[in-house]
Write an enzyme that holds these catalytic residues in place. Sequence first.
Site, mmCIF file in Angstrom:
data_model
loop_
_atom_site.group_PDB
_atom_site.id
_atom_site.type_symbol
_atom_site.label_atom_id
_atom_site.label_comp_id
_atom_site.label_asym_id
_atom_site.label_seq_id
_atom_site.Cartn_x
_atom_site.Cartn_y
_atom_site.Cartn_z
ATOM 1 N NE ARG A 1 49.221 69.015 32.565
ATOM 2 C CZ ARG A 1 49.873 69.574 33.583
ATOM 3 N NH1 ARG A 1 51.193 69.453 33.648
ATOM 4 N NH2 ARG A 1 49.238 70.268 34.498
ATOM 5 C CB SER B 1 59.174 68.035 33.045
ATOM 6 O OG SER B 1 58.013 68.578 32.460
ATOM 7 C CE LYS C 1 53.835 66.203 34.949
ATOM 8 N NZ LYS C 1 54.735 66.753 33.903
#
Length: 446
Positions: A42, A111, A140
């Site tokens: 990521r 997600s 996040k």
Amino acid sequence: MKLEFDLSLYLVTDSTMVPAGKTLAETVDQAIQGGVTIVQLREKYADIGDFIATARTVQNITRKANVPLLINDRIDVALAIDADGVHIGQDDMPLSEARQLLGPHKIIGVSVQTCEEAEIAVRGGADYLGIGTCYSTNTKAVKVGPQGPAGIRAVWEHALKVSEPPCKVRAVTIGGVNQYNVAHVLNYACAVNGTCLDGVAIVSAIMAAPDPRLAAQGLQQQISTARQTSGLRPKYDIDHVSQRVAAVFAQSKTGSITPLVQHITNSVVINDCANACLALGGSPIMAADVEEQADLAQVVNALVINIGTLATEQVAGMREAMRHANLHQTPIILDPVAVGATTHRMQVIDEMIRDFGICVIKGNAGEIAALAGSAEMKMRGVDAVGTGFADPVAVVKQVALCHRCVVVMTGVVDYVSDGTNTFAVRNGHKLQSVITGSGCMLKKHQ
């Protein structure tokens, strides 16, 4: 053919967390050596060229170790390096389009934060779900706040319900999971039917660690422990507790063992509890200071938490002791004194149960009613008031199943349940209701 993948210890990278003197590639390599089973790259702020270059470097490491590499969000990067798959969020490319571009043999994770999102992902053919967030995290931005293990369990159970055999849905949870709470999270988030999450996704607990290999090893050890105990039955069920108690009593009579029991309890009964522990063959230590909990956790055999005379400093010590107890798999006995009598007490206990694995909860009918969300009994100070439960067995079973622990409800008749087995114990005395501390001392027997 789609690559087989193990979700048990899922690393999500964040290059901004890598300690000075280390590189992202070194961190990933060491984490894999420590037991990471799958990696998601990521890079939220990298441009396409830098992202592809970084991805190729990391891919060289993961392929040598036969560990799948997934790319977060960026389908173009995944295609450019022929990654093993992608992980997409709710604001990214739709699952159906990602599948069309990547083909049937690539791994696609999604997600999800709600039951609705989970159902859409499952029916859309996601290979696994990333359910979050469990605890508060700065890694996040999320639209839904921390749900705790109970919230994760609710989404997981719904995903299982809508999953159609033979394609059983798989899932991990993410958000604030670390070595201190991972075993608790996996046990507590286990579905009512006994199906547990496939693993946990970790960011800062590995990426920011001075030694990623040791960090991953510690997490894997906790995951292994959780897998041995997770399921419908609590980690410490009645059989386990009774066998442990019998063994300790037998050994204490011969002097071969003197269990060290740490008490963080109310000021009314400290001396009584210490003497009761001694009388039963144990060795009590009354220690509540935050600074000594890490050292004590290495030697104590059980931790007793009693919130009777609640104070802010004491709560901090309790939470630190519980955190280290979870790390060392030390049993925690919780007495939620007067929970339900005030909003503050309810919040303190809710947060303790959310954050730490409790082995035994002992309370009177009013306290257990507060934990069960029942209006049949109330608290007036530390006293339970009301006419009693219509079905006390159902209540203690409900609380035991919900919190994955043994529940002891005291009263004229005591009820003990692990959610599967429930016993009524009729050996009390009327004088117990007119003295202080009999319930507090009871915990020394558990």
